[in-house]
Motif scaffolding. Structure first.
Motif, PDB file in Angstrom:
ATOM      1  N   THR A  51     -19.680  35.073 -15.649  1.00  0.00           N
ATOM      2  CA  THR A  51     -19.190  34.792 -16.996  1.00  0.00           C
ATOM      3  C   THR A  51     -17.695  35.061 -17.077  1.00  0.00           C
ATOM      4  N   SER A  53     -13.952  34.334 -19.689  1.00  0.00           N
ATOM      5  CA  SER A  53     -13.453  34.028 -21.027  1.00  0.00           C
ATOM      6  C   SER A  53     -12.921  32.600 -21.037  1.00  0.00           C
ATOM      7  N   THR A  55     -11.606  29.276 -23.520  1.00  0.00           N
ATOM      8  CA  THR A  55     -11.065  28.937 -24.832  1.00  0.00           C
ATOM      9  C   THR A  55     -11.591  27.589 -25.288  1.00  0.00           C
ATOM     10  N   THR A  69     -10.533  29.476 -29.866  1.00  0.00           N
ATOM     11  CA  THR A  69     -11.497  30.571 -29.971  1.00  0.00           C
ATOM     12  C   THR A  69     -12.037  30.889 -28.581  1.00  0.00           C
ATOM     13  N   THR A  70     -12.074  32.167 -28.240  1.00  0.00           N
ATOM     14  CA  THR A  70     -12.532  32.584 -26.916  1.00  0.00           C
ATOM     15  C   THR A  70     -14.032  32.832 -26.922  1.00  0.00           C
ATOM     16  N   ARG A  71     -14.695  32.341 -25.887  1.00  0.00           N
ATOM     17  CA  ARG A  71     -16.129  32.543 -25.712  1.00  0.00           C
ATOM     18  C   ARG A  71     -16.406  32.977 -24.273  1.00  0.00           C
ATOM     19  N   PRO A  72     -17.361  33.913 -24.065  1.00  0.00           N
ATOM     20  CA  PRO A  72     -17.771  34.253 -22.691  1.00  0.00           C
ATOM     21  C   PRO A  72     -18.780  33.224 -22.186  1.00  0.00           C
ATOM     22  N   ILE A  73     -18.406  32.460 -21.172  1.00  0.00           N
ATOM     23  CA  ILE A  73     -19.235  31.357 -20.695  1.00  0.00           C
ATOM     24  C   ILE A  73     -19.216  31.341 -19.167  1.00  0.00           C
ATOM     25  N   HIS A  89     -20.561  22.868 -24.030  1.00  0.00           N
ATOM     26  CA  HIS A  89     -20.513  24.114 -24.796  1.00  0.00           C
ATOM     27  C   HIS A  89     -19.801  23.903 -26.128  1.00  0.00           C
ATOM     28  N   GLU A  93     -21.551  24.332 -29.898  1.00  0.00           N
ATOM     29  CA  GLU A  93     -21.036  25.177 -30.989  1.00  0.00           C
ATOM     30  C   GLU A  93     -21.179  24.448 -32.330  1.00  0.00           C
ATOM     31  N   SER A  99     -22.247  25.721 -38.794  1.00  0.00           N
ATOM     32  CA  SER A  99     -21.066  25.229 -38.092  1.00  0.00           C
ATOM     33  C   SER A  99     -20.026  24.714 -39.087  1.00  0.00           C
ATOM     34  N   THR A 177      -9.427  21.359 -25.910  1.00  0.00           N
ATOM     35  CA  THR A 177     -10.234  22.222 -25.038  1.00  0.00           C
ATOM     36  C   THR A 177      -9.979  21.911 -23.570  1.00  0.00           C
TER      37      THR A 177
END
Length: 225
Positions: A51, A53, A55, A69-73, A89, A93, A99, A177
Motif C-alpha cells: 500500500t 499514498s 493522490t 486527496t491522498t488515499r492509501p492504495i 479507484h 470513489e 459522493s 489524477t
C-alpha cells in the motif's frame, strides 16, 4: 487345482498392476521435478505493490472544485495496469454513498494504452488519435513523453450524468489524477469501446487531445445577495 488358463490370467493381472505402478511412480517423479524446477526459478514480481499514498483529484459538483486527496492504495507495478487501476479507484470513489460527484458503480475503463511521443510515422489507429487543432499535440515536451489512450466502457459513458459542468469535472478529474501520479503522460485521448465518440454525455469533447496537467480547482466563493 488352478488351471493353466487361470494362472495365465493371474500373472497377466499382476504384470498389469506392476506396469501401472511403475507408470504412476514415473509420473509422480516427473511432477515433483517440475515443482522443484519452478521453486528454483527466479520468482516473478508481485502484481501489486504494498500500500502506498496515492493522490486522486476528486471533483465536487456542489462548488465545481477539484481537490487533490491522498488515499492509501495498493497498485500494480506495470505502468499501464497502474494507470487503469488509478482510474478504477477514482471512479469507485464517485460511486460511494454521499459522493460529491456521484457516478454509477461498475467498471469504467477497459484499457489504458501508452504510446511514446511523437506519433509521427506510427499507425495510431488513425485520424481519431492524430487529429487536433493544437500544433503541439502529440509532440513530446520532455524526453520519454507519452500519449495515454483511455478506452472507456460504453456502459459507463451511457450512464454518465449529462451536463457541461458534471462531464467536464469527470474528464478534469481523470486528467489531473494521471498527471499527478504518472508524470511521463503528457497527452490524453479518449475512446469508447475502442471507437472515437464525440462527447461524454452530450457536452464534454472526447475527440480532442487533452494536455496532461494539474486540474485542481478551488471552490467557487458564494456571493451574498
Amino acid at each position: 487345482m488352478i488351471s493353466r488358463h487361470q494362472r495365465i490370467v493371474f500373472w497377466s493381472l499382476v504384470g498389469c498392476i506392476l506396469a501401472m505402478g511403475a507408470l504412476l511412480f514415473g509420473e509422480r517423479q516427473h511432477a515433483r521435478d517440475r515443482i522443484v524446477a519452478l521453486a528454483d526459478a527466479t520468482p516473478l514480481d508481485a502484481p501489486y505493490s504494498t500500500t502506498e499514498s496515492v493522490t486522486l483529484d476528486l471533483a465536487n459538483d456542489a462548488d465545481g472544485s477539484i481537490t487533490a486527496t491522498t488515499r492509501p492504495i495498493a497498485l500494480p507495478g506495470e505502468v499501464t495496469a497502474r494507470a487503469r487501476a488509478l482510474l478504477e479507484h477514482l471512479v469507485a470513489e464517485y460511486s460511494l454513498p454521499g459522493s460529491s460527484h456521484p457516478l454509477q458503480s461498475g467498471v469504467a475503463v477497459d484499457d489504458v494504452f501508452l504510446l511514446p511521443l511523437p506519433l509521427v510515422g506510427r499507425s495510431a489507429n488513425s485520424s481519431a488519435l492524430i487529429a487536433s487543432t493544437d500544433p503541439n499535440a502529440l509532440q513530446p515536451q520532455t524526453p520519454g513523453g507519452e500519449l495515454a489512450v483511455i478506452n472507456l466502457r460504453s456502459t459507463f459513458v451511457n450512464a454518465h450524468p449529462s451536463g457541461v459542468e458534471v462531464e467536464s469535472l469527470t474528464l478534469l478529474s481523470i486528467i489531473g489524477t494521471l498527471h499527478t501520479n504518472l508524470p511521463q503522460i503528457e497527452q490524453i485521448r479518449f475512446l469508447v469501446d475502442g471507437q472515437p465518440r464525440e462527447t461524454l454525455a452530450g457536452h464534454a469533447d472526447l475527440l480532442r487531445t487533452y494536455p496532461s496537467r494539474d486540474t485542481t480547482v478551488q471552490a467557487q466563493p458564494t456571493t451574498e445577495p
